[in-house]
Write a protein that holds these residues in place. Structure first.
Motif, PDB file in Angstrom:
ATOM      1  N   GLU A 110      54.215  44.663  64.204  1.00 49.60           N
ATOM      2  CA  GLU A 110      54.020  44.448  62.762  1.00 49.60           C
ATOM      3  C   GLU A 110      55.335  44.000  62.114  1.00 49.60           C
ATOM      4  N   GLN A 111      56.435  44.661  62.537  1.00 55.87           N
ATOM      5  CA  GLN A 111      57.747  44.303  61.999  1.00 55.87           C
ATOM      6  C   GLN A 111      58.178  42.912  62.456  1.00 55.87           C
ATOM      7  N   ASP A 129      54.473  37.228  63.895  1.00 51.99           N
ATOM      8  CA  ASP A 129      53.764  36.441  64.902  1.00 51.99           C
ATOM      9  C   ASP A 129      54.616  36.222  66.149  1.00 51.99           C
ATOM     10  N   VAL A 135      55.522  34.572  69.667  1.00 53.72           N
ATOM     11  CA  VAL A 135      55.277  33.242  70.236  1.00 53.72           C
ATOM     12  C   VAL A 135      55.806  33.078  71.664  1.00 53.72           C
ATOM     13  N   PHE A 136      56.591  34.032  72.137  1.00 57.49           N
ATOM     14  CA  PHE A 136      57.159  33.888  73.485  1.00 57.49           C
ATOM     15  C   PHE A 136      57.664  35.240  73.968  1.00 57.49           C
ATOM     16  N   GLU A 158      60.087  36.983  71.384  1.00 54.80           N
ATOM     17  CA  GLU A 158      60.432  36.023  70.334  1.00 54.80           C
ATOM     18  C   GLU A 158      59.268  35.944  69.360  1.00 54.80           C
ATOM     19  N   SER A 159      59.551  36.228  68.098  1.00 52.05           N
ATOM     20  CA  SER A 159      58.551  36.005  67.059  1.00 52.05           C
ATOM     21  C   SER A 159      58.912  34.703  66.341  1.00 52.05           C
ATOM     22  N   VAL A 160      58.070  34.299  65.418  1.00 53.34           N
ATOM     23  CA  VAL A 160      58.399  33.118  64.624  1.00 53.34           C
ATOM     24  C   VAL A 160      59.757  33.309  63.960  1.00 53.34           C
ATOM     25  N   LYS A 161      60.041  34.560  63.561  1.00 58.63           N
ATOM     26  CA  LYS A 161      61.276  34.842  62.834  1.00 58.63           C
ATOM     27  C   LYS A 161      62.524  34.909  63.700  1.00 58.63           C
ATOM     28  N   ALA A 162      62.444  35.657  64.831  1.00 52.28           N
ATOM     29  CA  ALA A 162      63.679  35.960  65.560  1.00 52.28           C
ATOM     30  C   ALA A 162      63.393  36.427  66.976  1.00 52.28           C
ATOM     31  N   ALA A 163      64.460  36.528  67.757  1.00 47.50           N
ATOM     32  CA  ALA A 163      64.380  37.065  69.114  1.00 47.50           C
ATOM     33  C   ALA A 163      64.804  38.524  69.094  1.00 47.50           C
ATOM     34  N   LYS A 204      56.704  40.731  51.790  1.00 51.95           N
ATOM     35  CA  LYS A 204      57.794  41.473  52.439  1.00 51.95           C
ATOM     36  C   LYS A 204      59.094  40.899  51.883  1.00 51.95           C
ATOM     37  N   ILE A 262      53.795  34.545  58.686  1.00 53.41           N
ATOM     38  CA  ILE A 262      54.455  33.235  58.651  1.00 53.41           C
ATOM     39  C   ILE A 262      53.608  32.141  59.299  1.00 53.41           C
ATOM     40  N   ARG A 288      67.144  28.478  69.187  1.00 53.36           N
ATOM     41  CA  ARG A 288      67.486  28.749  67.792  1.00 53.36           C
ATOM     42  C   ARG A 288      68.902  28.298  67.450  1.00 53.36           C
ATOM     43  N   PHE A 327      59.930  28.254  66.209  1.00 52.19           N
ATOM     44  CA  PHE A 327      58.593  27.891  66.641  1.00 52.19           C
ATOM     45  C   PHE A 327      57.943  27.057  65.547  1.00 52.19           C
TER      46      PHE A 327
END
Lengths: 122, 374
Positions: free
Chosen positions: A30-31, A34, A36-37, A57-62, B26, B43, B303, B324
């Motif tokens: 949840e934190q 999404d 993705v890898f 890896e989320s859309v936001k960060a690793a 958020k 997102i 990244r 992504f």
């Protein structure tokens, strides 16, 4: 019912005999958002408790994943390669990351049970 | 993508803060403001919703400035390489504030509105930009910060239908990079056909006091969902658009950054802006490095700061933005590489966590731009 323990890094480990199945908690997915890898540990790798055992890896960060126990990696959840979003929908079920043959069962004693983890994230 | 606060002191809120909280946003600190990085949709879905229907973004943290005086056009041309004299009334141009070595202080939008210019600058650079512009203005000019204005963006293929329902039907016909004034549900607005997603859409400025009612009205239209900064970043990355402080900064020139299209012929020839000599020389002699698209093979996101290497392992550059791309369905990135490696299709290696991963220099944008040209 299998015994499930939790870490402060938001991994869970389900213990069946001397094999632990490890994933990240629903709270963690949840934190992260999404996913993705996922980078898995290599099968056969010998890891010590707290070692890095992969990356999510989320859309936001690793974010790094750590093994909650010392042992040998026996299997990675290859189904996540093409469907990493399973971790978002089934974090504590079919979204598991890897299985590890536990070297020292006493290491489990330092981990949280479900009630303690719920309190930890509250 | 989080950036340190540009201004000292307490974190600021936009006029839509309460609405973000109510919508389940958020909130994170971004450029000195508390901003929604995402809503409950997340997102990935917010990104896809914007490309499929329409997304509403709060960009009130950005700086809205007004330049007035005897000859604001000539005044601003001493600070930016864009052809502002060539800008028709009611139209907008993308340009940069440059310095003598050709570096970029910020990128901005400049609009000619009658005798005045309207500028929109990045939130993190706002205070520095204002000081910089004021210091360079000849007597008889004033730069005002329109701090009591909110700015929202409505982006996506349904944006034109939504907005022309709420305002005049002519809003659907205005071309990309033009501006008008109109009333949306009784709120007086300054409206641009522009955006930062690669989609058709609008940017709308209104009084801060009216912003929440306007945002609620737009959000009540069926195709529209609220979209956070996370999707804003992935949308602009797929569209190949620069993010200041990452893809362009004091150490990059407009030519290296592939922004030469934004410097008109007259300005290239005449100069008269900071860094003109460097830009002229780089046009004549070429540059040693260029901003390019990077498409990693496989699924691993590459990244910002990842090193780029040629096939022999020699360092040739680095990623400046990457992640992504939900519409691409895989990783996308941009960065700088040495000029000899800048051709689309060139195979490069990107270093992620100590391992090399193959990638290709790719043409940008990664998705088709869908601006309305009329």
């Amino acid at each position: 019912m299998a015994d499930v323990k939790f870490t402060e890094d938001h991994e869970w480990i389900r213990i069946e005999g001397d094999v632990g199945t490890v994933g990240i908690t629903d709270f963690a997915q949840e934190q992260l958002g999404d996913i993705v890898f996922i980078e898995f540990p290599e099968s056969g790798a010998a890891l010590s408790k707290g070692d890095q055992a992969g990356v999510v890896e989320s859309v936001k960060a690793a974010s790094e994943i750590y093994t909650p126990v010392t042992g040998e990696i026996t299997e990675a959840n290859e189904t996540l390669v093409d469907a990493p979003d399973t971790v978002n929908t089934e974090a504590e079920g079919s979204g598991w990351f890897f299985k590890i043959k536990i070297s020292d069962m006493s290491e489990l004693e330092g981990l949280m049970d479900e009630a303690a983890y719920k309190e930890f994230i509250a | 993508m989080a950036r340190e606060s540009a201004s000292e002191g307490a974190i600021q809120r936009t006029p839509l803060h309460a609405l973000h909280v109510e919508l389940g946003g958020k909130l994170i600190a971004f450029a000195g403001y508390e901003m929604p990085v995402q809503y409950p949709l997340g997102i990935l879905k917010e990104h896809l919703h914007t490309r499929g229907a329409a997304g509403l973004f709060d960009v009130s943290h950005m700086g809205q400035l007004e330049l007035v005086g005897d000859d604001p056009v000539s005044a601003i041309e001493t600070m930016v390489p864009g052809d502002i004299h060539g800008l028709d009334d009611g139209t907008t141009r993308y340009t940069q504030l440059t310095v003598d070595d050709g570096g970029i202080l910020d990128d901005l939008m400049v609009t000619r509105d009658g005798g005045r210019l309207l500028l929109v600058v990045n939130a993190a650079c706002k205070d520095e930009d204002i000081a910089h512009i004021r210091a360079g203005l000849p007597a008889g000019h004033q730069l005002h910060e329109l701090a009591d204005r909110a700015l929202i963006a409505l982006q996506g293929p349904s944006a034109a239908a939504v907005l022309s329902d709420l305002g005049s039907s002519c809003l659907a016909a205005m071309p990309f990079m033009s501006t008008t004034e109109d009333s949306l549900g009784g709120t007086e607005c300054r409206i641009w056909r522009s955006g930062y997603t690669g989609e058709d859409g609008y940017e709308i400025s209104c009084n801060a006091a009216d912003a929440e009612a306007l945002a609620r009205l737009i959000l009540s239209q069926k195709p529209v969902a609220p979209i956070g900064l996370g999707a804003r970043d992935s949308l602009r990355l797929e569209a190949g658009l620069c993010l200041y402080g990452h893809d362009i900064d004091r150490s990059t020139t407009p030519v290296e950054a592939g922004l030469l299209w934004s410097i008109g012929k007259r300005r290239r020839e005449e100069g008269g802006f900071p860094g003109a000599a460097v830009v002229k020389r780089q046009i004549a002699d070429g540059v040693t490095r260029r901003r390019v698209g990077i498409q990693p093979n496989g699924r691993l996101p590459v990244r910002e700061s990842a090193g780029l290497f040629d096939e022999n392992g020699a360092a040739i550059g680095a990623i400046t933005s990457g992640g992504f791309g939900p519409s691409v369905g895989g990783p996308v990135a941009m960065g700088y590489v040495e000029a000899h490696a800048a051709k689309a299709g060139t195979v490069v290696q990107a270093e992620v966590r100590g391992k090399m991963h193959e990638a290709n220099v790719a043409r940008m944008p990664f998705v088709e731009q869908r601006y309305y040209r009329g």
